[in-house]
Design a protein around this motif. Structure first.
Motif, mmCIF file in Angstrom:
data_model
loop_
_atom_site.group_PDB
_atom_site.id
_atom_site.type_symbol
_atom_site.label_atom_id
_atom_site.label_comp_id
_atom_site.label_asym_id
_atom_site.label_seq_id
_atom_site.Cartn_x
_atom_site.Cartn_y
_atom_site.Cartn_z
ATOM 1 N N GLU A 1 0.822 -1.229 0.000
ATOM 2 C CA GLU A 1 0.000 0.000 0.000
ATOM 3 C C GLU A 1 0.849 1.269 0.000
ATOM 4 N N MET A 2 2.183 1.135 -0.063
ATOM 5 C CA MET A 2 3.036 2.333 -0.013
ATOM 6 C C MET A 2 2.746 3.265 -1.194
ATOM 7 N N VAL A 3 2.532 4.545 -0.885
ATOM 8 C CA VAL A 3 2.278 5.495 -1.978
ATOM 9 C C VAL A 3 3.616 6.041 -2.488
ATOM 10 N N ASP A 4 3.590 6.539 -3.733
ATOM 11 C CA ASP A 4 4.839 6.920 -4.397
ATOM 12 C C ASP A 4 5.648 7.968 -3.628
ATOM 13 N N ARG A 5 4.950 8.916 -3.000
ATOM 14 C CA ARG A 5 5.692 9.980 -2.306
ATOM 15 C C ARG A 5 6.376 9.454 -1.054
ATOM 16 N N THR A 6 5.730 8.487 -0.400
ATOM 17 C CA THR A 6 6.356 7.872 0.780
ATOM 18 C C THR A 6 7.641 7.165 0.341
ATOM 19 N N GLU A 7 7.510 6.434 -0.759
ATOM 20 C CA GLU A 7 8.674 5.718 -1.295
ATOM 21 C C GLU A 7 9.824 6.698 -1.568
ATOM 22 N N LEU A 8 9.495 7.814 -2.202
ATOM 23 C CA LEU A 8 10.509 8.823 -2.532
ATOM 24 C C LEU A 8 11.222 9.318 -1.267
ATOM 25 N N PHE A 9 10.437 9.670 -0.254
ATOM 26 C CA PHE A 9 11.052 10.216 0.960
ATOM 27 C C PHE A 9 11.870 9.163 1.713
ATOM 28 N N ASP B 1 26.812 1.267 -4.794
ATOM 29 C CA ASP B 1 25.896 0.480 -5.607
ATOM 30 C C ASP B 1 24.533 1.172 -5.519
ATOM 31 N N ARG B 2 24.190 1.944 -6.526
ATOM 32 C CA ARG B 2 23.013 2.827 -6.614
ATOM 33 C C ARG B 2 23.220 4.098 -5.789
ATOM 34 N N TYR B 3 22.703 5.215 -6.341
ATOM 35 C CA TYR B 3 22.790 6.496 -5.629
ATOM 36 C C TYR B 3 21.740 7.441 -6.223
ATOM 37 N N ILE B 4 22.049 8.725 -6.299
ATOM 38 C CA ILE B 4 21.024 9.714 -6.683
ATOM 39 C C ILE B 4 20.304 9.413 -8.003
ATOM 40 N N ASP B 5 21.007 8.823 -8.962
ATOM 41 C CA ASP B 5 20.376 8.597 -10.269
ATOM 42 C C ASP B 5 19.280 7.544 -10.220
ATOM 43 N N SER B 6 19.383 6.610 -9.272
ATOM 44 C CA SER B 6 18.329 5.597 -9.142
ATOM 45 C C SER B 6 16.991 6.248 -8.826
ATOM 46 N N THR B 7 17.028 7.341 -8.054
ATOM 47 C CA THR B 7 15.757 7.985 -7.708
ATOM 48 C C THR B 7 15.188 8.749 -8.894
ATOM 49 N N VAL B 8 16.080 9.354 -9.695
ATOM 50 C CA VAL B 8 15.600 10.041 -10.897
ATOM 51 C C VAL B 8 14.942 9.016 -11.832
ATOM 52 N N THR B 9 15.561 7.845 -11.981
ATOM 53 C CA THR B 9 14.994 6.866 -12.915
ATOM 54 C C THR B 9 13.778 6.142 -12.325
ATOM 55 N N TYR B 10 13.897 5.609 -11.106
ATOM 56 C CA TYR B 10 12.797 4.791 -10.558
ATOM 57 C C TYR B 10 11.584 5.636 -10.157
ATOM 58 N N GLN B 11 11.850 6.708 -9.387
ATOM 59 C CA GLN B 11 10.700 7.499 -8.930
ATOM 60 C C GLN B 11 10.298 8.537 -9.994
ATOM 61 N N GLY B 12 11.240 8.963 -10.821
ATOM 62 C CA GLY B 12 10.936 9.909 -11.892
ATOM 63 C C GLY B 12 10.372 9.206 -13.121
ATOM 64 N N TYR B 13 11.246 8.525 -13.853
ATOM 65 C CA TYR B 13 10.799 7.837 -15.077
ATOM 66 C C TYR B 13 9.824 6.707 -14.768
ATOM 67 N N GLY B 14 10.048 6.017 -13.650
ATOM 68 C CA GLY B 14 9.201 4.862 -13.311
ATOM 69 C C GLY B 14 7.856 5.276 -12.752
ATOM 70 N N ARG B 15 7.879 6.081 -11.674
ATOM 71 C CA ARG B 15 6.628 6.435 -10.981
ATOM 72 C C ARG B 15 5.981 7.694 -11.526
ATOM 73 N N GLY B 16 6.760 8.500 -12.276
ATOM 74 C CA GLY B 16 6.178 9.708 -12.864
ATOM 75 C C GLY B 16 6.241 10.936 -11.982
ATOM 76 N N ILE B 17 7.085 10.913 -10.941
ATOM 77 C CA ILE B 17 7.254 12.113 -10.108
ATOM 78 C C ILE B 17 8.166 13.092 -10.857
ATOM 79 N N ASP B 18 7.881 14.382 -10.702
ATOM 80 C CA ASP B 18 8.623 15.425 -11.414
ATOM 81 C C ASP B 18 10.140 15.314 -11.159
ATOM 82 N N GLU B 19 10.867 15.195 -12.255
ATOM 83 C CA GLU B 19 12.316 14.994 -12.178
ATOM 84 C C GLU B 19 13.023 16.170 -11.498
ATOM 85 N N LYS B 20 12.523 17.373 -11.784
ATOM 86 C CA LYS B 20 13.174 18.564 -11.201
ATOM 87 C C LYS B 20 13.054 18.536 -9.685
ATOM 88 N N PHE B 21 11.875 18.128 -9.209
ATOM 89 C CA PHE B 21 11.653 18.068 -7.766
ATOM 90 C C PHE B 21 12.565 17.008 -7.135
#
Ligand code: ADP
Ligand code: MG
Length: 218
Positions: A61-69, A96-116
């Motif tokens: 049930e985790m929502v995308d923003r919780t995952e991001l934080f 092994d994984r760092y800032i770019d994983s969040t841009v790809t998984y939560q940005g490209y994957g989940r659709g959260i704004d990349e700039k944010f």
């Protein structure tokens, strides 16, 4: 400016990050560097607890923003506790994984704004940005197949379970990052032969070290 070097490995599931992080650490140690090998999410006592929440298959049930934080929480902890002190001490940190994983998984994957996401990344890591990022690029279905094989009967985690199209967007995200930041982000094609990939990774790191010089060796 820190005295050390931060090298990060990125790529889809099963692309070979763990395998090649380990091999490059051994290689750099042999060259005389003091090396610290860490992985995300996790890598610290607190981060490991966050990792468990993030990856548990029960937390559907985790929502995308919780995952991001949560990813950001684990990241700020590992930077403060391990990465920044190691870099200040002149060590090579391989992550092994760092800032770019969040841009790809939560940005490209989940659709959260990349700039944010980039603003949050900056807040979480401050000046601790990678000097070199190696993206291991493999066709997504091949990577996922390898990741599945690695499970040997265990259940895939909450993120591994996501459908192929999600993981395909991740790969596209990495390729876009490499186009946007060609100086820092290098693509290494993952060959079927692990040794060949290993040689390509070493070449990439050696080239970087040659350009970078003077770096304290043990
Ligand atoms: N060229 C290659 N590089 C790395 N791993 C490979 C390669 N070819 C096959 N493999 C296999 O794929 C799997 C990669 O897994 P791993 O390193 O855990 O990936 P990741 O950490 O990116 O999920 C391993 O089982 C490894 O033996
Ligand atoms: Mg791994």
């Amino acid at each position: 400016m820190s005295k050390g070097i931060l090298v990060t490995f990125e790529g889809v599931e099963g692309s070979g990050k763990s395998t090649h992080c380990e091999r490059i650490c051994a290689y750099l140690e042999k060259k005389g560097f003091e090396v610290v090998h860490v992985h995300e999410p996790g890598g610290t006592r607190i981060g490991q607890q966050v990792r468990n929440i993030l990856l548990s298959g029960e937390n559907e049930e985790m929502v995308d923003r919780t995952e991001l934080f949560l990813f950001m929480a684990s990241r700020s902890q590992i930077v403060g506790e391990l990465i920044r002190p190691a870099l200040n001490a002149g060590k090579v940190v391989v992550c092994d994984r760092y800032i770019d994983s969040t841009v790809t998984y939560q940005g490209y994957g989940r659709g959260i704004d990349e700039k944010f996401i980039k603003v949050l990344n900056k807040f979480a890591v401050g000046e601790v940005v990678p000097d070199l990022t190696i993206v291991l690029d493999v066709e997504t279905p091949i990577g996922l197949k390898r990741a599945k094989k690695r499970l040997s009967g265990e259940k895939p985690d909450r993120i591994e379970k996501l459908k192929l199209s999600f993981h395909q967007r991740i790969r596209e995200g990495y390729l876009a990052l490499a186009r946007a930041e060609p100086g820092r982000v290098r693509i290494v094609d993952v060959d079927r032969d692990i040794k060949k990939t290993e040689r390509a990774v070493k070449k990439c790191v050696d080239r970087f070290l040659q350009k970078r010089k003077p770096m304290k060796e043990k």
